[in-house]
Write a protein that holds these residues in place. Structure first.
Motif, PDB file in Angstrom:
ATOM      1  N   SER A  11       0.823  -1.214   0.000  1.00  0.00           N
ATOM      2  CA  SER A  11       0.000   0.000   0.000  1.00  0.00           C
ATOM      3  C   SER A  11       0.856   1.263   0.000  1.00  0.00           C
ATOM      4  CB  SER A  11      -0.941   0.003   1.212  1.00  0.00           C
ATOM      5  OG  SER A  11      -0.198  -0.050   2.413  1.00  0.00           O
ATOM      6  N   TYR A  18       2.774  -1.249  -5.937  1.00  0.00           N
ATOM      7  CA  TYR A  18       1.632  -0.332  -5.820  1.00  0.00           C
ATOM      8  C   TYR A  18       1.320   0.260  -7.192  1.00  0.00           C
ATOM      9  CZ  TYR A  18      -1.167   3.682  -4.325  1.00  0.00           C
ATOM     10  OH  TYR A  18      -2.180   4.616  -4.160  1.00  0.00           O
ATOM     11  N   GLY A  39      -4.223  -4.007   3.113  1.00  0.00           N
ATOM     12  CA  GLY A  39      -4.250  -2.593   2.770  1.00  0.00           C
ATOM     13  C   GLY A  39      -5.152  -2.360   1.581  1.00  0.00           C
TER      14      GLY A  39
END
Length: 119
Positions: A11, A18, A39
């Motif tokens: 995250s 990501y 997350g």
């Protein structure tokens, strides 16, 4: 669209995993994000389990080879068409086993493949 499992999702917006999840969703590819911590990346939850999934086109790796060894059975249970080994994740052993199962191995950057329309 190519249903993709991202292993090693984070995250942290500064991590390549990501960015990969974000860009894959921008390109409308369905994404399952698996990480060591729960997350969220945009609308995609990061899960910490290894769920059974069907119709997986691609597994893209963001974990080093020493961690990958614990994931071999899970990766093969997904029956992906290909595995992308992002920089730093190259693993000749996993690639050899994958090729024996008819799975394509690609040593490349998911972000580059997406940006050059080669994904």
């Amino acid at each position: 669209m190519k249903k993709t499992v991202v292993i090693g999702a984070s995250s942290n917006p500064e991590r390549y995993s990501y960015l990969a999840v974000d860009r894959l969703t921008q390109h409308e590819h369905p994404v399952i994000a698996i990480g060591s911590r729960a997350g969220q990346i945009g609308s995609v939850p990061i899960i910490t389990t290894h769920p059974a999934e069907n119709d997986i086109d691609t597994v893209t790796l963001y974990v080093n080879p020493s961690i990958q060894t614990t994931l071999y059975d899970y990766i093969f249970s997904l029956h992906p068409k290909r595995i992308i080994f992002n920089p730093g994740t190259e693993n000749p052993e996993l690639c050899k086993l994958a090729k024996e199962k008819g799975i394509q191995c690609v040593e490349a950057c998911t972000l580059v493949l997406l940006s050059t329309h080669q994904y």
